[in-house]
Design a protein around this motif. Structure first.
Motif, short mmCIF file in Angstrom:
data_model
loop_
_atom_site.label_atom_id
_atom_site.label_comp_id
_atom_site.label_asym_id
_atom_site.label_seq_id
_atom_site.Cartn_x
_atom_site.Cartn_y
_atom_site.Cartn_z
N GLY A 125 23.53 22.91 -29.36
CA GLY A 125 23.87 22.09 -29.60
C GLY A 125 23.60 22.22 -27.60
N GLU A 126 23.41 22.67 -27.80
CA GLU A 126 23.17 23.81 -25.75
C GLU A 126 22.15 23.36 -25.13
OE1 GLU A 126 22.96 27.69 -23.37
OE2 GLU A 126 23.66 27.83 -25.44
N GLU A 127 22.41 21.93 -23.82
CA GLU A 127 21.79 22.17 -23.53
C GLU A 127 20.57 22.47 -23.18
OE1 GLU A 127 22.90 20.02 -19.81
OE2 GLU A 127 23.52 18.12 -20.31
N LEU A 128 18.71 22.11 -23.79
CA LEU A 128 17.38 22.54 -23.10
C LEU A 128 16.98 21.42 -21.99
CD1 LEU A 128 16.50 23.70 -27.05
CD2 LEU A 128 17.93 24.97 -24.96
N PHE A 129 17.00 22.51 -21.18
CA PHE A 129 15.21 22.18 -19.94
C PHE A 129 13.96 21.78 -21.52
CE2 PHE A 129 17.38 21.78 -15.52
CZ PHE A 129 17.23 20.95 -16.74
N ARG A 130 13.23 21.13 -21.77
CA ARG A 130 11.05 20.92 -22.16
C ARG A 130 10.44 20.79 -20.88
NH1 ARG A 130 11.35 15.46 -24.99
NH2 ARG A 130 9.89 14.76 -23.61
N LEU A 131 9.55 21.97 -21.34
CA LEU A 131 9.12 21.67 -19.76
C LEU A 131 7.78 21.99 -20.33
CD1 LEU A 131 10.76 25.61 -18.22
CD2 LEU A 131 11.63 22.58 -17.79
N ARG A 132 7.44 20.65 -19.38
CA ARG A 132 5.47 20.89 -20.00
C ARG A 132 5.12 22.23 -18.98
NH1 ARG A 132 1.11 17.47 -22.60
NH2 ARG A 132 -0.64 17.53 -21.07
N VAL A 133 4.07 22.78 -19.08
CA VAL A 133 3.19 23.38 -18.17
C VAL A 133 2.17 23.90 -18.08
CG1 VAL A 133 3.68 26.23 -17.25
CG2 VAL A 133 5.36 25.21 -18.97
N MET A 134 1.00 23.32 -16.81
CA MET A 134 0.27 23.15 -17.34
C MET A 134 -0.48 23.79 -15.97
SD MET A 134 -0.66 18.60 -17.20
CE MET A 134 -2.09 19.54 -17.13
N ARG B 84 1.23 24.40 -21.89
CA ARG B 84 2.39 24.54 -22.86
C ARG B 84 3.39 23.85 -22.64
NH1 ARG B 84 -2.02 27.30 -23.55
NH2 ARG B 84 -2.13 29.31 -24.02
N ARG B 85 4.14 23.50 -24.08
CA ARG B 85 5.61 22.96 -23.64
C ARG B 85 6.98 23.71 -24.07
NH1 ARG B 85 3.89 18.55 -25.51
NH2 ARG B 85 4.14 17.13 -23.23
N VAL B 86 7.63 24.26 -23.85
CA VAL B 86 8.56 25.38 -23.56
C VAL B 86 9.94 24.46 -23.74
CG1 VAL B 86 7.23 27.22 -23.49
CG2 VAL B 86 7.98 26.55 -21.89
N LEU B 87 11.01 25.08 -24.90
CA LEU B 87 12.86 24.83 -24.61
C LEU B 87 12.97 25.99 -23.98
CD1 LEU B 87 12.48 22.88 -27.67
CD2 LEU B 87 12.22 22.25 -25.62
N VAL B 88 13.57 25.86 -22.74
CA VAL B 88 14.18 26.67 -22.36
C VAL B 88 15.41 26.47 -21.74
CG1 VAL B 88 12.73 27.93 -21.66
CG2 VAL B 88 14.07 26.45 -20.23
N PRO B 89 17.01 27.26 -22.31
CA PRO B 89 18.44 27.07 -21.96
C PRO B 89 18.31 26.58 -20.48
CG PRO B 89 18.16 29.37 -23.10
CD PRO B 89 16.49 29.01 -23.01
N ALA B 90 19.11 25.60 -19.96
CA ALA B 90 19.07 24.34 -18.87
C ALA B 90 19.57 25.82 -17.55
CB ALA B 90 19.79 23.10 -18.80
N SER B 91 20.26 26.88 -18.12
CA SER B 91 21.06 27.71 -17.40
C SER B 91 19.64 28.79 -17.03
CB SER B 91 22.55 28.14 -18.13
OG SER B 91 22.34 29.14 -18.98
N ILE B 92 18.71 28.49 -17.90
CA ILE B 92 18.21 29.87 -17.46
C ILE B 92 17.75 30.09 -16.02
CG2 ILE B 92 16.02 28.22 -17.96
CD1 ILE B 92 15.10 31.10 -19.48
N ARG B 93 17.88 31.38 -16.33
CA ARG B 93 17.96 32.30 -14.30
C ARG B 93 15.82 31.97 -14.47
NH1 ARG B 93 20.73 37.14 -15.32
NH2 ARG B 93 18.47 38.14 -14.67
#
Length: 428
Positions: A236-245, A255-264
């Protein structure tokens, strides 16, 4: 001496033993002047916990009276493990529970994760009893734990023999062994392998490692709990979906990655390195507009903000493009698009890579132009430096390097290994 790794003769599982120990301590138990359990308490605990320690062993028809709790290795291990996990502590000559961590006792997966995380903090002679012939694991205990964690997290399944070899390869260069002849060196490697297997056996007894047909791996449940404790995402925690080129690559590396929105940002750096396949061997910098974030070093530039104090959500809402440069010599430029906010799904491990394409270029190949030249040279067996490039890559023929290859499972194993070991293997 009892087989302290042998969980078959123990009635309670290891986490239950620790739980029962803490509950038995109650408001507190008196310790000896040397800071150990009294013999009377030890005699009560051995059968209560089912440690498998032998009280008053009979050897050759003669009874050898147990004179100290120090002679009971499994019981000593449980006490030291509970201390390392912050469940109990010694205060004023007594062993007392730590109230703020009492809730762990009623949450099995968090308790396992806490015990697993605390393992490397246990005094090594409590894990590898001093009565044993000393291996490299005893003086290199923390390094052994870090290497095992890395190897287990890097592979889906791995054999015990692979783990033994990895620990030896990591430990041996740390010590001066030139004075040992071949026989003594082989014996040292043998007992180091024995103690490595002992550590893995304890992790199995904990439930942090599971086994199947001679192979082992980290338990998914414990892995999720460890990741969550280290800043990973819970359901349920918010994730950011990132597209990295990776800019200017053909085929396009992304790459497409899912990381916690609060990631440092320093942790995001580790995720990017692992997802792409870089080796974290060079400096890097993040950019958002005119702002720059990275590792603070006087020689690196005064306009760089410390990345370990900045969270992604604070500087890059959805729709933002973040620049990421790695290796200022080769100049690998990446574009990170924050595509969307999505909820973490139950039972999934985060951060994770969900898609991507093309292989990461080899480190130090000369940037995008050098990478293009490398591929052209590999494709032409008649090129003057064709064999030199094969040797540099450590391959026998060009077909062993596929620029289009990408394995999302391998990327996720690297991400997980980085996430749970970063900071324990000499990296920030």
């Amino acid at each position: 001496m009892p087989d302290v790794a042998g969980s078959d003769e123990i009635d309670l599982a290891l986490p239950e033993q620790v739980q029962a120990l803490v509950e038995w301590i109650g408001a507190g138990r008196r310790l000896t002047q040397t800071g150990r359990l009294t013999l009377a308490d030890a005699r009560a605990l051995v059968p209560l916990l089912g440690t498998g320690d032998r009280l008053d062993p009979v050897i050759g028809g003669r009874v050898f009276r147990t004179r100290s709790s120090q002679e009971l290795p499994r019981l000593n291990l449980l006490v030291e493990w509970a201390k390392a996990a912050g469940l109990v502590r010694a205060v004023g000559g007594k062993l007392v529970p730590v109230k703020k961590n009492a809730k762990l006792l009623s949450e099995p997966e968090r308790l396992r994760a806490a015990l697993f995380e605390a393992f490397a903090k246990i005094p090594s002679d409590a894990v590898v009893p001093s009565g044993w012939i000393t291996s490299l694991v005893l003086p290199g205990f923390r390094e052994t734990c870090a290497e095992l964690r890395f190897q287990l997290a890097s592979a889906d399944w791995v054999t015990l023999e692979v783990l033994k070899s990895a620990v030896w390869a990591d430990l041996a260069p740390r010590f001066v062994l030139d004075h040992l002849d071949a026989e003594r060196l082989a014996r040292l490697r043998e007992i180091t392998a024995r103690d490595t297997a002992h550590v893995v056996a304890l992790w199995r007894a904990l439930g942090a490692v599971e086994a199947d047909e001679g192979r082992v791996r980290l338990s998914e449940a414990v892995l999720r709990a460890v990741l969550a404790e280290r800043g990973g995402a819970e359901s349920g925690e918010e994730l950011f979906r990132l597209r990295v080129m990776l800019d200017d690559t053909d085929p396009q590396v992304w790459r497409r990655v899912l990381v916690p929105a609060s990631i440092r940002l320093d942790r995001l750096h580790g995720v990017l390195q692992a997802a792409l396949g870089w080796t974290d061997s060079h400096l890097h910098v993040f950019t958002v507009g005119e702002a720059r974030y990275g590792w603070r070093d006087p020689d690196f530039g005064e306009d760089i903000a410390a990345e370990d104090t900045v969270r992604l959500a604070d500087i890059a809402p959805p729709g933002t493009i973040v620049g990421y440069e790695y290796d200022f010599g080769d100049g690998w430029e990446h574009e990170i698009l924050v595509e969307a906010v999505v909820p973490a799904e139950p039972g999934m491990v985060y951060p994770r890579c969900v898609d991507g394409a093309a292989a990461c270029p080899p480190e130090d190949c000369g940037g995008t132009w050098g990478y293009r030249d490398l591929r052209e040279t590999l494709a032409d067996p008649g090129a003057a430096d064709h064999q030199e490039m094969l040797d540099w890559l450590g391959i026998e023929h060009a077909g062993q390097f596929d620029p289009a290859a990408f394995d999302v499972d391998a990327a996720n194993r690297r991400i997980t290994a980085d996430w749970i070991t970063r900071g324990t293997r000499g990296r920030g």
